[in-house]
Design an enzyme around this catalytic site. Structure first.
Site, mmCIF file in Angstrom:
data_model
loop_
_atom_site.group_PDB
_atom_site.id
_atom_site.type_symbol
_atom_site.label_atom_id
_atom_site.label_comp_id
_atom_site.label_asym_id
_atom_site.label_seq_id
_atom_site.Cartn_x
_atom_site.Cartn_y
_atom_site.Cartn_z
ATOM 1 N N GLY A 53 30.073 43.720 20.833
ATOM 2 C CA GLY A 53 29.867 42.292 21.069
ATOM 3 C C GLY A 53 29.418 41.592 19.811
ATOM 4 N N CYS A 54 28.651 40.533 19.974
ATOM 5 C CA CYS A 54 28.185 39.722 18.856
ATOM 6 C C CYS A 54 27.435 40.568 17.831
ATOM 7 C CB CYS A 54 27.268 38.625 19.389
ATOM 8 S SG CYS A 54 26.324 37.776 18.122
ATOM 9 N N PHE A 55 27.858 40.525 16.575
ATOM 10 C CA PHE A 55 27.188 41.356 15.576
ATOM 11 C C PHE A 55 25.803 40.845 15.201
ATOM 12 C CE2 PHE A 55 30.494 39.517 12.306
ATOM 13 C CZ PHE A 55 29.917 38.253 12.356
ATOM 14 N N CYS A 57 23.575 40.409 17.389
ATOM 15 C CA CYS A 57 22.747 41.244 18.274
ATOM 16 C C CYS A 57 22.688 42.683 17.790
ATOM 17 C CB CYS A 57 23.301 41.226 19.694
ATOM 18 S SG CYS A 57 23.201 39.638 20.549
#
Length: 224
Positions: A53-55, A57
């Site tokens: 997912g979002c890098f 995070c």
């Protein structure tokens, strides 16, 4: 529009010139050279590359882990050379948002990294993490060695057989080819932007949960 981009859009509307500012995100080409499968890690170091997912995070999670020396946000698994954030967000390059990790195998094993990876995102949702939707957010392990491939496939198979998740794991296990470091403003994003909306609502709560679950694996300064 993915949730992360929507929050960024709202923040920019409030602080930095509305749509024109939002459209400028990711316009510049990253300047760092790519890492390829022919490149070797530094002496006594090993490397791992995960998509979860979002890098913003995933980077923040692994930076806190004992034995991890460096985490770089970037892009892997696509067809376009030198992609920008905006191009990747549009889902047209085939890349996933990933983190490239340099770690000390005497302090942390790939299997431990894999455990953290699989437990700190949802590996059962295809091309999606929460409200972030698109192939760029797919769950992935880009393996650097045959051993990493075997460990990843075994872990996924065992978790599926044990019914660890309500739905089957869909994590992609693919040979590492090339990693493009993301633009400078993405690196160490949470530390540099703690008050940004997405960081407050999504990234920081995820990191806080990780610290509680993996307290015994944190760097000393992170465990305080």
């Amino acid at each position: 529009m993915a949730f992360k981009r929507f929050l960024t859009f709202l923040l920019l509307l409030a602080t930095a010139g509305g749509c024109s500012a939002q459209l400028a995100i990711g316009e510049e080409k990253p300047t760092a050279k790519p890492i390829t499968k022919a490149d070797k890690p530094r002496e006594k170091m090993a490397q791992a590359t995960f998509g979860g997912g979002c890098f913003w995070c995933t980077e923040a999670v692994f930076l806190a882990l004992e034995g991890v020396e460096k985490v770089t946000s970037g892009y892997s698994g696509g067809q376009v050379e030198n992609p920008t954030y905006r191009e990747v967000c549009m889902g047209t390059t085939g890349h996933a948002e990933v983190i490239h990790i340099e770690y000390d195998p005497e302090k942390v094993t790939f299997q431990e990294l894999l455990e953290v990876h699989l437990k700190t995102h949802d590996p059962t949702t295809l091309n999606r993490q929460g409200n972030d939707i698109g192939t760029q957010y797919r769950s992935a392990v880009f393996y650097h060695t045959d051993e990493q491939k075997k460990l990843a496939e075994t872990a996924i198979d065992e978790l599926n057989k044990a019914g660890a998740y309500e739905n089957p794991i869909v994590t992609e296990v693919t040979e590492f080819e090339k990693f493009w470091p993301a633009e400078d403003y993405h690196q160490n994003y949470l530390a540099e932007n703690p008050n940004q909306g997405y960081c407050r609502l999504v990234v920081q709560p995820k990191v806080d949960k990780f610290r509680k679950v993996f307290k015994d694996k944190l760097k000393k300064e992170e465990a305080k």
